[in-house]
Design a protein around this motif. Structure first.
Motif, short mmCIF file in Angstrom:
data_model
loop_
_atom_site.label_atom_id
_atom_site.label_comp_id
_atom_site.label_asym_id
_atom_site.label_seq_id
_atom_site.Cartn_x
_atom_site.Cartn_y
_atom_site.Cartn_z
N LEU A 45 0.83 -1.21 0.00
CA LEU A 45 0.00 0.00 0.00
C LEU A 45 0.86 1.25 0.00
O LEU A 45 0.57 2.21 -0.72
CB LEU A 45 -0.95 0.00 1.21
N ARG A 46 1.91 1.25 0.80
CA ARG A 46 2.81 2.41 0.85
C ARG A 46 3.49 2.61 -0.51
O ARG A 46 3.66 3.73 -0.97
CB ARG A 46 3.85 2.22 1.97
N ALA A 47 3.87 1.51 -1.16
CA ALA A 47 4.48 1.61 -2.49
C ALA A 47 3.50 2.23 -3.48
O ALA A 47 3.87 3.10 -4.27
CB ALA A 47 4.92 0.22 -2.96
N LEU A 48 2.23 1.80 -3.42
CA LEU A 48 1.22 2.36 -4.32
C LEU A 48 1.00 3.85 -4.05
O LEU A 48 0.80 4.63 -4.98
CB LEU A 48 -0.10 1.59 -4.20
N GLU A 49 1.06 4.25 -2.77
CA GLU A 49 0.96 5.67 -2.43
C GLU A 49 2.12 6.44 -3.05
O GLU A 49 1.93 7.50 -3.66
CB GLU A 49 0.99 5.87 -0.91
N GLN A 50 3.33 5.91 -2.89
CA GLN A 50 4.51 6.61 -3.41
C GLN A 50 4.48 6.71 -4.93
O GLN A 50 5.00 7.67 -5.49
CB GLN A 50 5.78 5.91 -2.94
N LEU A 51 3.87 5.72 -5.57
CA LEU A 51 3.77 5.73 -7.03
C LEU A 51 2.59 6.56 -7.52
O LEU A 51 2.42 6.77 -8.72
CB LEU A 51 3.66 4.30 -7.56
N GLY A 52 1.76 7.05 -6.59
CA GLY A 52 0.63 7.88 -6.96
C GLY A 52 -0.60 7.11 -7.39
O GLY A 52 -1.53 7.69 -7.94
N LEU A 53 -0.66 5.81 -7.12
CA LEU A 53 -1.81 5.01 -7.51
C LEU A 53 -2.96 5.08 -6.51
O LEU A 53 -4.10 4.83 -6.86
CB LEU A 53 -1.43 3.54 -7.73
N ILE A 54 -2.64 5.40 -5.25
CA ILE A 54 -3.69 5.61 -4.25
C ILE A 54 -3.32 6.85 -3.46
O ILE A 54 -2.16 7.25 -3.41
CB ILE A 54 -3.88 4.39 -3.31
N GLY A 55 -4.32 7.46 -2.83
CA GLY A 55 -4.11 8.72 -2.10
C GLY A 55 -3.27 8.54 -0.86
O GLY A 55 -3.14 7.46 -0.31
N ASP A 56 -2.72 9.65 -0.41
CA ASP A 56 -1.93 9.69 0.82
C ASP A 56 -2.49 10.78 1.70
O ASP A 56 -2.75 11.89 1.26
CB ASP A 56 -0.46 9.99 0.48
N GLU A 57 -2.68 10.44 2.98
CA GLU A 57 -3.26 11.42 3.91
C GLU A 57 -2.35 12.61 4.16
O GLU A 57 -2.80 13.68 4.49
CB GLU A 57 -3.58 10.75 5.26
N ASN A 58 -1.05 12.43 4.02
CA ASN A 58 -0.12 13.50 4.32
C ASN A 58 0.85 13.68 3.16
O ASN A 58 1.98 13.23 3.22
CB ASN A 58 0.64 13.18 5.62
N PRO A 59 0.43 14.34 2.10
CA PRO A 59 1.27 14.46 0.91
C PRO A 59 2.56 15.25 1.12
O PRO A 59 3.47 15.14 0.34
CB PRO A 59 0.37 15.16 -0.11
N SER A 60 2.67 15.99 2.19
CA SER A 60 3.89 16.77 2.40
C SER A 60 5.06 15.90 2.85
O SER A 60 6.19 16.36 2.86
CB SER A 60 3.63 17.86 3.45
N THR A 61 4.80 14.63 3.20
CA THR A 61 5.88 13.78 3.70
C THR A 61 6.65 13.07 2.59
O THR A 61 7.60 12.38 2.86
CB THR A 61 5.33 12.71 4.66
N MET A 62 6.20 13.22 1.34
CA MET A 62 6.91 12.54 0.26
C MET A 62 6.64 13.22 -1.06
O MET A 62 5.87 14.16 -1.15
CB MET A 62 6.50 11.08 0.20
N GLU A 63 7.26 12.69 -2.10
CA GLU A 63 7.11 13.27 -3.43
C GLU A 63 5.76 12.96 -4.06
O GLU A 63 5.36 13.59 -5.02
CB GLU A 63 8.22 12.73 -4.34
#
Length: 142
Positions: A45-63
């Motif tokens: 799930l974290r990998a999918l967040e980092q790849l932009g495939l699913i949302g992230d609650e705190n977008p300021s913590t990564m690219e």
């Protein structure tokens, strides 16, 4: 969009996914020793967040959606989402499907290995990985 042309083969960016902190750190060290840029994720799930495939609650913590990788290496056995399931989601994405995915596992199960390779994995590597395995990853990036 998610793969930039490389003039220098040493600029390859790998997303390494493993639920074990020790395995993830070991893989990161080996990749960096071979001159890869490395981003890590602790699960699918974290990998999918980092790849932009699913949302992230705190977008300021990564690219976020800007993460550009040339290759993804993932553990097969992880809680929540296996490396196989992660690979399938990546291969279903129009923007990410061309990124090579390598799956690794400490379990040598021929039917599992065959299914992963048939369904899109570039390679299936057995743990513990050796430095020669890490060097071989370059063969999977055009």
């Amino acid at each position: 969009m998610f793969r930039k042309k490389m003039g220098d083969r040493d600029e390859l960016h790998v997303l390494a996914v493993d639920d074990s902190v020790i395995e993830r750190k070991f893989l990161e060290i080996m990749l960096k020793k071979s001159h890869y840029k490395v981003t890590t994720a602790e699960n699918g799930l974290r990998a999918l967040e980092q790849l932009g495939l699913i949302g992230d609650e705190n977008p300021s913590t990564m690219e976020g959606n800007d993460l550009k990788v040339n290759l993804i290496i993932t553990d097969y056995c992880m809680p929540g989402m296996t490396g196989y399931e992660l690979m399938k989601k990546i291969k279903e994405s129009p923007n990410l499907k061309t990124i090579p995915v390598v799956i690794m596992s400490s379990e040598n199960i021929p039917t599992r290995i065959k299914k992963c390779l048939e369904d899109g994995a570039e390679e299936f590597m057995l743990k513990p990985l050796q430095q020669s395995d890490v060097l071989r990853l370059r063969n999977h990036v055009p």
